[in-house]
Design a protein around this motif. Structure first.
Motif, PDB file in Angstrom:
ATOM      1  N   ALA A   1      80.632 -31.787  80.992  1.00 13.44           N
ATOM      2  CA  ALA A   1      79.475 -31.412  80.140  1.00 13.44           C
ATOM      3  C   ALA A   1      78.499 -30.985  81.077  1.00 13.44           C
ATOM      4  O   ALA A   1      78.292 -31.360  82.367  1.00 13.44           O
ATOM      5  N   GLU A   2      77.470 -30.012  80.515  1.00 14.31           N
ATOM      6  CA  GLU A   2      76.270 -29.659  81.470  1.00 14.31           C
ATOM      7  C   GLU A   2      75.195 -30.130  80.692  1.00 14.31           C
ATOM      8  O   GLU A   2      74.827 -29.928  79.495  1.00 14.31           O
ATOM      9  N   PHE A   3      74.198 -30.610  81.529  1.00 11.97           N
ATOM     10  CA  PHE A   3      72.800 -31.069  80.938  1.00 11.97           C
ATOM     11  C   PHE A   3      71.651 -30.326  81.678  1.00 11.97           C
ATOM     12  O   PHE A   3      71.942 -29.798  82.508  1.00 11.97           O
ATOM     13  N   CYS A   4      70.439 -30.308  81.026  1.00 10.53           N
ATOM     14  CA  CYS A   4      69.537 -29.516  81.154  1.00 10.53           C
ATOM     15  C   CYS A   4      68.519 -30.810  81.810  1.00 10.53           C
ATOM     16  O   CYS A   4      68.621 -31.852  81.354  1.00 10.53           O
ATOM     17  N   SER A   5      67.592 -30.500  82.855  1.00 13.50           N
ATOM     18  CA  SER A   5      66.805 -31.572  83.442  1.00 13.50           C
ATOM     19  C   SER A   5      65.677 -31.595  82.192  1.00 13.50           C
ATOM     20  O   SER A   5      65.265 -30.871  81.384  1.00 13.50           O
ATOM     21  N   ILE A   6      64.986 -32.953  82.679  1.00  9.39           N
ATOM     22  CA  ILE A   6      63.680 -32.962  81.894  1.00  9.39           C
ATOM     23  C   ILE A   6      62.871 -31.927  81.901  1.00  9.39           C
ATOM     24  O   ILE A   6      62.050 -31.732  80.738  1.00  9.39           O
ATOM     25  N   GLU A   7      62.364 -31.307  83.172  1.00  7.95           N
ATOM     26  CA  GLU A   7      61.678 -30.415  83.431  1.00  7.95           C
ATOM     27  C   GLU A   7      62.039 -29.206  82.676  1.00  7.95           C
ATOM     28  O   GLU A   7      61.181 -28.513  82.020  1.00  7.95           O
ATOM     29  N   GLU A   8      63.258 -28.635  82.584  1.00  7.73           N
ATOM     30  CA  GLU A   8      63.801 -27.602  81.698  1.00  7.73           C
ATOM     31  C   GLU A   8      63.505 -27.848  80.342  1.00  7.73           C
ATOM     32  O   GLU A   8      63.305 -27.039  79.732  1.00  7.73           O
ATOM     33  N   LEU A   9      63.688 -28.806  79.884  1.00  9.33           N
ATOM     34  CA  LEU A   9      63.685 -29.317  78.361  1.00  9.33           C
ATOM     35  C   LEU A   9      62.151 -29.029  78.047  1.00  9.33           C
ATOM     36  O   LEU A   9      61.713 -28.688  77.034  1.00  9.33           O
ATOM     37  N   GLY A  10      61.320 -29.765  79.074  1.00  8.32           N
ATOM     38  CA  GLY A  10      59.756 -29.705  78.585  1.00  8.32           C
ATOM     39  C   GLY A  10      59.250 -28.284  78.662  1.00  8.32           C
ATOM     40  O   GLY A  10      58.554 -27.817  77.876  1.00  8.32           O
ATOM     41  N   ASN A  11      60.141 -27.348  79.516  1.00 12.57           N
ATOM     42  CA  ASN A  11      59.339 -26.150  79.721  1.00 12.57           C
ATOM     43  C   ASN A  11      59.993 -25.273  78.561  1.00 12.57           C
ATOM     44  O   ASN A  11      59.161 -24.416  78.108  1.00 12.57           O
ATOM     45  N   TYR A  12      61.033 -25.560  77.798  1.00 10.51           N
ATOM     46  CA  TYR A  12      61.603 -24.951  76.377  1.00 10.51           C
ATOM     47  C   TYR A  12      60.670 -25.473  75.593  1.00 10.51           C
ATOM     48  O   TYR A  12      60.247 -24.638  74.582  1.00 10.51           O
ATOM     49  N   TYR A  13      60.487 -26.621  75.468  1.00 11.66           N
ATOM     50  CA  TYR A  13      59.675 -27.315  74.540  1.00 11.66           C
ATOM     51  C   TYR A  13      58.304 -26.364  74.368  1.00 11.66           C
ATOM     52  O   TYR A  13      57.575 -25.946  73.430  1.00 11.66           O
ATOM     53  N   TRP A  14      57.490 -26.196  75.627  1.00 15.20           N
ATOM     54  CA  TRP A  14      56.123 -25.640  75.883  1.00 15.20           C
ATOM     55  C   TRP A  14      56.367 -24.415  75.405  1.00 15.20           C
ATOM     56  O   TRP A  14      55.477 -23.954  74.672  1.00 15.20           O
ATOM     57  N   ASP A  15      57.243 -23.646  75.990  1.00 17.02           N
ATOM     58  CA  ASP A  15      57.264 -22.179  75.304  1.00 17.02           C
ATOM     59  C   ASP A  15      57.714 -22.051  74.031  1.00 17.02           C
ATOM     60  O   ASP A  15      57.074 -21.115  73.383  1.00 17.02           O
ATOM     61  N   SER A  16      58.396 -23.122  73.310  1.00 16.61           N
ATOM     62  CA  SER A  16      58.686 -22.891  71.628  1.00 16.61           C
ATOM     63  C   SER A  16      57.296 -23.159  70.982  1.00 16.61           C
ATOM     64  O   SER A  16      57.046 -22.659  70.163  1.00 16.61           O
ATOM     65  N   LEU A  17      56.612 -24.130  71.664  1.00 20.43           N
ATOM     66  CA  LEU A  17      55.150 -24.580  70.890  1.00 20.43           C
ATOM     67  C   LEU A  17      54.204 -23.469  70.989  1.00 20.43           C
ATOM     68  O   LEU A  17      53.723 -22.868  70.020  1.00 20.43           O
ATOM     69  N   LEU A  18      54.288 -22.730  72.321  1.00 21.78           N
ATOM     70  CA  LEU A  18      53.287 -21.748  72.412  1.00 21.78           C
ATOM     71  C   LEU A  18      53.713 -20.357  71.417  1.00 21.78           C
ATOM     72  O   LEU A  18      52.765 -19.651  70.770  1.00 21.78           O
ATOM     73  N   SER A  19      55.161 -20.152  71.279  1.00 23.48           N
ATOM     74  CA  SER A  19      55.445 -19.245  70.337  1.00 23.48           C
ATOM     75  C   SER A  19      55.127 -19.429  69.104  1.00 23.48           C
ATOM     76  O   SER A  19      54.575 -18.664  68.235  1.00 23.48           O
ATOM     77  N   ASP A  20      55.166 -20.714  68.421  1.00 24.53           N
ATOM     78  CA  ASP A  20      54.766 -21.123  67.404  1.00 24.53           C
ATOM     79  C   ASP A  20      53.130 -20.866  67.035  1.00 24.53           C
ATOM     80  O   ASP A  20      52.828 -20.384  66.003  1.00 24.53           O
ATOM     81  N   ILE A  21      52.392 -21.066  68.133  1.00 26.47           N
ATOM     82  CA  ILE A  21      50.901 -20.985  67.879  1.00 26.47           C
ATOM     83  C   ILE A  21      50.789 -19.421  67.685  1.00 26.47           C
ATOM     84  O   ILE A  21      49.997 -19.135  66.861  1.00 26.47           O
ATOM     85  N   GLU A  22      51.488 -18.784  68.606  1.00 25.42           N
ATOM     86  CA  GLU A  22      51.215 -17.417  68.625  1.00 25.42           C
ATOM     87  C   GLU A  22      51.667 -16.764  67.219  1.00 25.42           C
ATOM     88  O   GLU A  22      51.260 -15.776  66.689  1.00 25.42           O
ATOM     89  N   SER A  23      52.576 -17.225  66.718  1.00 27.38           N
ATOM     90  CA  SER A  23      53.052 -16.810  65.446  1.00 27.38           C
ATOM     91  C   SER A  23      51.800 -17.013  64.309  1.00 27.38           C
ATOM     92  O   SER A  23      51.617 -16.214  63.451  1.00 27.38           O
ATOM     93  N   LEU A  24      51.502 -18.323  64.410  1.00 28.39           N
ATOM     94  CA  LEU A  24      50.234 -18.739  63.362  1.00 28.39           C
ATOM     95  C   LEU A  24      49.126 -17.747  63.735  1.00 28.39           C
ATOM     96  O   LEU A  24      48.437 -17.120  62.538  1.00 28.39           O
ATOM     97  N   VAL A  25      48.732 -17.372  64.836  1.00 30.17           N
ATOM     98  CA  VAL A  25      47.643 -16.354  64.975  1.00 30.17           C
ATOM     99  C   VAL A  25      48.076 -14.807  64.662  1.00 30.17           C
ATOM    100  O   VAL A  25      47.296 -14.201  63.935  1.00 30.17           O
ATOM    101  N   ILE A  26      49.237 -14.652  64.990  1.00 30.18           N
ATOM    102  CA  ILE A  26      49.849 -13.197  64.308  1.00 30.18           C
ATOM    103  C   ILE A  26      49.872 -13.017  62.751  1.00 30.18           C
ATOM    104  O   ILE A  26      49.218 -11.892  62.328  1.00 30.18           O
ATOM    105  N   PHE A  27      50.377 -13.998  62.109  1.00 29.54           N
ATOM    106  CA  PHE A  27      50.566 -14.147  60.701  1.00 29.54           C
ATOM    107  C   PHE A  27      49.193 -14.953  60.020  1.00 29.54           C
ATOM    108  O   PHE A  27      49.653 -15.488  59.160  1.00 29.54           O
ATOM    109  N   ALA A  28      48.301 -14.928  60.560  1.00 32.94           N
ATOM    110  CA  ALA A  28      47.122 -15.592  60.297  1.00 32.94           C
ATOM    111  C   ALA A  28      46.646 -15.330  58.666  1.00 32.94           C
ATOM    112  O   ALA A  28      46.565 -14.327  58.344  1.00 32.94           O
TER     113      ALA A  28
END
Length: 116
Positions: free
Chosen positions: A54-81
């Motif tokens: 099994a391969e696992f990602c680090s907490i830092e990698e997961l945190g970066n993915y979470y942060w990128d996803s959050l920013l993407s969702d916020i940008e979507s709110l702005v674009i489709f305001a």
């Protein structure tokens, strides 16, 4: 509503309909059983762990993915305001990847539209 009716809807109407459906599912408290294939996947993953494959990602990698996803969702709110439903005076969009909702006030969204 059928496929023909959906194809006649504008993008805004389709996104609003999807958000309304997701919102209604949250409040339905359905007792949905996991399909059998979920158990098959969990068994296969457990076997990989036991075999050391099994391969696992680090907490830092997961945190970066979470942060990128959050920013993407916020940008979507702005674009489709303005197309998302308002809940308690805020525009709300359910996340696509994580179990959270992104909310913004019109005052935050509308001035940023000039950026696009």
């Amino acid at each position: 509503m059928n496929t023909v009716e959906i194809t006649k809807m504008s993008l805004v109407e389709k996104l609003q309909a999807m958000d309304a459906i997701w919102d209604s599912l949250i409040h339905d408290n359905l007792d949905i059983k996991s399909p059998e294939w979920h158990g098959d996947i969990l068994s296969a993953r457990k076997k990989k762990i036991e075999e050391g494959k099994a391969e696992f990602c680090s907490i830092e990698e997961l945190g970066n993915y979470y942060w990128d996803s959050l920013l993407s969702d916020i940008e979507s709110l702005v674009i489709f305001a303005g197309i998302h439903p308002k809940k308690f005076g805020y525009y709300r969009m359910l996340s696509k990847r994580f179990p959270y909702a992104v909310i913004m006030t019109p005052a935050v969204i509308l001035p940023r539209l000039s950026l696009y």
